[in-house]
Design a protein around this motif. Structure first.
Motif, PDB file in Angstrom:
ATOM      1  N   SER A 187       0.828  -1.212   0.000  1.00 42.88           N
ATOM      2  CA  SER A 187       0.000   0.000   0.000  1.00 42.88           C
ATOM      3  C   SER A 187       0.865   1.265   0.000  1.00 42.88           C
ATOM      4  O   SER A 187       0.550   2.245  -0.662  1.00 42.88           O
ATOM      5  CB  SER A 187      -0.990   0.000   1.164  1.00 42.88           C
ATOM      6  N   TYR A 188       1.991   1.230   0.710  1.00 42.57           N
ATOM      7  CA  TYR A 188       2.859   2.415   0.763  1.00 42.57           C
ATOM      8  C   TYR A 188       3.483   2.693  -0.613  1.00 42.57           C
ATOM      9  O   TYR A 188       3.574   3.838  -1.051  1.00 42.57           O
ATOM     10  CB  TYR A 188       3.958   2.190   1.805  1.00 42.57           C
ATOM     11  N   GLU A 189       3.873   1.621  -1.287  1.00 44.85           N
ATOM     12  CA  GLU A 189       4.520   1.777  -2.605  1.00 44.85           C
ATOM     13  C   GLU A 189       3.563   2.472  -3.580  1.00 44.85           C
ATOM     14  O   GLU A 189       3.949   3.391  -4.301  1.00 44.85           O
ATOM     15  CB  GLU A 189       4.925   0.403  -3.134  1.00 44.85           C
ATOM     16  N   GLN A 190       2.309   2.044  -3.555  1.00 40.49           N
ATOM     17  CA  GLN A 190       1.314   2.654  -4.445  1.00 40.49           C
ATOM     18  C   GLN A 190       1.104   4.130  -4.091  1.00 40.49           C
ATOM     19  O   GLN A 190       1.064   4.996  -4.967  1.00 40.49           O
ATOM     20  CB  GLN A 190      -0.008   1.867  -4.352  1.00 40.49           C
ATOM     21  N   LYS A 191       1.015   4.399  -2.787  1.00 45.91           N
ATOM     22  CA  LYS A 191       0.803   5.781  -2.347  1.00 45.91           C
ATOM     23  C   LYS A 191       1.977   6.663  -2.766  1.00 45.91           C
ATOM     24  O   LYS A 191       1.795   7.797  -3.194  1.00 45.91           O
ATOM     25  CB  LYS A 191       0.661   5.835  -0.810  1.00 45.91           C
ATOM     26  N   SER A 192       3.177   6.135  -2.637  1.00 46.05           N
ATOM     27  CA  SER A 192       4.372   6.904  -2.999  1.00 46.05           C
ATOM     28  C   SER A 192       4.393   7.207  -4.491  1.00 46.05           C
ATOM     29  O   SER A 192       4.693   8.330  -4.905  1.00 46.05           O
ATOM     30  CB  SER A 192       5.645   6.127  -2.642  1.00 46.05           C
ATOM     31  N   GLU A 193       4.061   6.186  -5.288  1.00 42.45           N
ATOM     32  CA  GLU A 193       4.053   6.388  -6.740  1.00 42.45           C
ATOM     33  C   GLU A 193       3.064   7.503  -7.091  1.00 42.45           C
ATOM     34  O   GLU A 193       3.400   8.437  -7.834  1.00 42.45           O
ATOM     35  CB  GLU A 193       3.684   5.074  -7.445  1.00 42.45           C
ATOM     36  N   ASP A 194       1.869   7.432  -6.528  1.00 42.32           N
ATOM     37  CA  ASP A 194       0.842   8.439  -6.817  1.00 42.32           C
ATOM     38  C   ASP A 194       1.315   9.825  -6.375  1.00 42.32           C
ATOM     39  O   ASP A 194       1.153  10.810  -7.089  1.00 42.32           O
ATOM     40  CB  ASP A 194      -0.463   8.106  -6.075  1.00 42.32           C
ATOM     41  N   LYS A 195       1.925   9.860  -5.186  1.00 43.52           N
ATOM     42  CA  LYS A 195       2.339  11.154  -4.626  1.00 43.52           C
ATOM     43  C   LYS A 195       3.413  11.837  -5.485  1.00 43.52           C
ATOM     44  O   LYS A 195       3.307  13.024  -5.792  1.00 43.52           O
ATOM     45  CB  LYS A 195       2.861  10.934  -3.204  1.00 43.52           C
ATOM     46  N   VAL A 196       4.435  11.077  -5.891  1.00 46.51           N
ATOM     47  CA  VAL A 196       5.514  11.734  -6.640  1.00 46.51           C
ATOM     48  C   VAL A 196       5.042  12.152  -8.038  1.00 46.51           C
ATOM     49  O   VAL A 196       5.485  13.184  -8.564  1.00 46.51           O
ATOM     50  CB  VAL A 196       6.806  10.875  -6.708  1.00 46.51           C
ATOM     51  N   LYS A 213       2.028  13.139  -8.762  1.00 52.60           N
ATOM     52  CA  LYS A 213       1.231  14.334  -8.534  1.00 52.60           C
ATOM     53  C   LYS A 213       2.128  15.546  -8.289  1.00 52.60           C
ATOM     54  O   LYS A 213       1.813  16.668  -8.684  1.00 52.60           O
ATOM     55  CB  LYS A 213       0.352  14.111  -7.293  1.00 52.60           C
ATOM     56  N   ALA A 214       3.271  15.289  -7.657  1.00 56.23           N
ATOM     57  CA  ALA A 214       4.200  16.379  -7.332  1.00 56.23           C
ATOM     58  C   ALA A 214       5.023  16.814  -8.546  1.00 56.23           C
ATOM     59  O   ALA A 214       5.837  17.727  -8.456  1.00 56.23           O
ATOM     60  CB  ALA A 214       5.127  15.944  -6.204  1.00 56.23           C
ATOM     61  N   GLY A 215       4.839  16.110  -9.669  1.00 60.48           N
ATOM     62  CA  GLY A 215       5.512  16.559 -10.902  1.00 60.48           C
ATOM     63  C   GLY A 215       6.725  15.751 -11.323  1.00 60.48           C
ATOM     64  O   GLY A 215       7.464  16.165 -12.222  1.00 60.48           O
ATOM     65  N   SER A 216       6.972  14.601 -10.695  1.00 57.13           N
ATOM     66  CA  SER A 216       8.104  13.781 -11.135  1.00 57.13           C
ATOM     67  C   SER A 216       7.850  13.284 -12.554  1.00 57.13           C
ATOM     68  O   SER A 216       6.711  12.959 -12.911  1.00 57.13           O
ATOM     69  CB  SER A 216       8.275  12.559 -10.220  1.00 57.13           C
ATOM     70  N   VAL A 217       8.907  13.237 -13.339  1.00 55.09           N
ATOM     71  CA  VAL A 217       8.791  12.737 -14.713  1.00 55.09           C
ATOM     72  C   VAL A 217       9.204  11.263 -14.683  1.00 55.09           C
ATOM     73  O   VAL A 217      10.359  10.946 -14.388  1.00 55.09           O
ATOM     74  CB  VAL A 217       9.732  13.540 -15.650  1.00 55.09           C
ATOM     75  N   ILE A 218       8.254  10.384 -14.935  1.00 54.06           N
ATOM     76  CA  ILE A 218       8.537   8.944 -14.847  1.00 54.06           C
ATOM     77  C   ILE A 218       8.797   8.401 -16.253  1.00 54.06           C
ATOM     78  O   ILE A 218       7.930   8.483 -17.127  1.00 54.06           O
ATOM     79  CB  ILE A 218       7.362   8.170 -14.197  1.00 54.06           C
ATOM     80  N   THR A 219       9.988   7.880 -16.449  1.00 58.64           N
ATOM     81  CA  THR A 219      10.360   7.380 -17.774  1.00 58.64           C
ATOM     82  C   THR A 219      10.435   5.860 -17.749  1.00 58.64           C
ATOM     83  O   THR A 219      11.025   5.294 -16.824  1.00 58.64           O
ATOM     84  CB  THR A 219      11.758   7.931 -18.158  1.00 58.64           C
ATOM     85  N   THR A 220       9.859   5.236 -18.759  1.00 60.69           N
ATOM     86  CA  THR A 220       9.997   3.776 -18.870  1.00 60.69           C
ATOM     87  C   THR A 220      10.956   3.502 -20.012  1.00 60.69           C
ATOM     88  O   THR A 220      10.800   4.061 -21.105  1.00 60.69           O
ATOM     89  CB  THR A 220       8.632   3.120 -19.154  1.00 60.69           C
ATOM     90  N   LEU A 221      11.953   2.674 -19.759  1.00 63.59           N
ATOM     91  CA  LEU A 221      12.927   2.383 -20.816  1.00 63.59           C
ATOM     92  C   LEU A 221      12.271   1.566 -21.925  1.00 63.59           C
ATOM     93  O   LEU A 221      11.436   0.694 -21.642  1.00 63.59           O
ATOM     94  CB  LEU A 221      14.083   1.556 -20.241  1.00 63.59           C
TER      95      LEU A 221
END
Ligand code: GTR
Length: 334
Positions: free
Chosen positions: A281-290, A292-300
């Motif tokens: 549950s924490y991992e999912q919350k962290s992913e959502d939070k970052v 939302k905060a504007g992190s750019v998530i890149t998938t190789l």
């Protein structure tokens, strides 16, 4: 009158004997009460800290309140490396640490955190909960530790402060903070980047002030240590899965009775399931939070990911023979 005095005398003697007996019983009980310290470098609400607290709760429950484990979160007892050193000499009784810094003290742990080793989390947990996991925990005895159990830590990814990493070539020359572990240094070097080992607590400011260009970790650490605030480019390369490990000082364990040792071992193992739930549950919350905060998530892309994997293959060739054999056994776990 004389009879009354006699009775009074008897009453006084009985009272004195009673007091002595009660005093002895309480001293005996007090002597049996044990308080031990556990070091944790994450904040109190982080999944590993929750696991530690569950471990402490189970130990208290199973010992009928006789054994108390005090959980010190937020690196109050020192950074991971010094905590491990303290464990060796018995200054700290337990710690939850990452296997990376631990492998600097027990190199056999390297085989369990090699890049792109596990097919997925399910494969990893089959290994950790099976024969290999147990063998590795027992092997720590000879190094002055008692391996108790493993906790979940997901997969580690790179993150950078200035530019997005989309290709292997983008990694070239980047200064990347790593844990104090030879394996992690090697991993980063294999990708053409420059590894900079330092304690976890220093990473935020090192990125902020430009001492390093980035670091690597799972979503929960990227979030809870506020690294996402200073390094907004997060690339999902999933270079390795590094189990967390709960260890005891062998010095502490040797002082305990066989029964108490068994209580501790059992409680630690039981706390793992709870920790894994907390992790999810924490991992999912962290992913959502970052995000939302504007992190750019890149998938190789598949092609680039293959390049990352190929670049790390030489690390396998360099492994000592016993670890090569262990890697083969890990891969064979279906
Ligand atoms: C985390 C791990 C910590 C610490 C940290 C780091 O994933 O849970 O114990 O090792 O990484 O990068 O220093």
């Amino acid at each position: 009158m004389e009879k009354k005095m006699k009775i009074l005398g008897i009453v006084i003697i009985v009272a004195i004997i009673g007091a002595i007996v009660i005093k002895n019983v309480t001293t005996e009980q007090k002597a049996k009460t044990i308080t031990l310290k556990l070091a944790e470098n994450h904040p109190a609400d982080y999944p590993t800290s929750m696991g530690d607290k569950e471990f402490a709760r189970l130990v208290a429950e199973k010992s009928g309140g006789r054994i108390t484990i005090e959980v010190f979160t937020g690196a109050q007892l020192g950074d991971e490396r010094s905590v491990i050193e303290q464990l060796k000499i018995g200054g700290i009784d337990f710690a939850r640490v990452s296997m990376s810094p631990m492998s600097a003290f027990a190199p056999q742990l390297n085989a369990l955190q090699m890049p792109y080793l596990y097919r997925d989390a399910e494969h990893e947990w089959k290994v950790l909960k099976g024969e290999i996991g147990d063998e590795i925990l027992s092997s720590l005895d000879s190094k002055g530790f008692v391996g108790l159990t493993y906790y979940e830590s997901g997969a580690r990814n790179f993150y950078t402060t200035k530019k997005e990493v989309r290709t292997l070539a983008d990694m070239k020359g980047l200064k990347i903070r790593v844990q104090e572990s030879p394996l992690m240094m090697d991993l980063v070097k294999s990708l053409g980047a420059i590894p900079t080992p330092m304690p976890y607590g220093d990473v935020y400011s090192a990125m902020k002030t430009g001492i390093v260009d980035g670091a690597e970790n799972n979503y929960p650490s990227y979030d809870s240590a506020a690294h996402f605030e200073v390094a907004k480019y997060y690339v999902i390369d999933e270079h390795n899965r590094v189990p967390e490990i709960v260890v005891a000082s062998k010095k502490t364990m040797d002082k305990l009775s066989k029964e108490d040792q068994a209580i501790i071992r059992e409680a630690a193992k039981e706390s793992t399931e709870y920790q894994i739930e907390q992790w999810k549950s924490y991992e999912q919350k962290s992913e959502d939070k970052v995000k939302k905060a504007g992190s750019v998530i890149t998938t190789l892309s598949a092609e680039e990911k293959q390049k990352f994997m190929d670049a790390m293959k030489p690390m396998y060739d360099k492994l000592p023979e016993d670890q090569k054999a262990l890697v083969q056994r890990i891969r064979a776990v279906k």
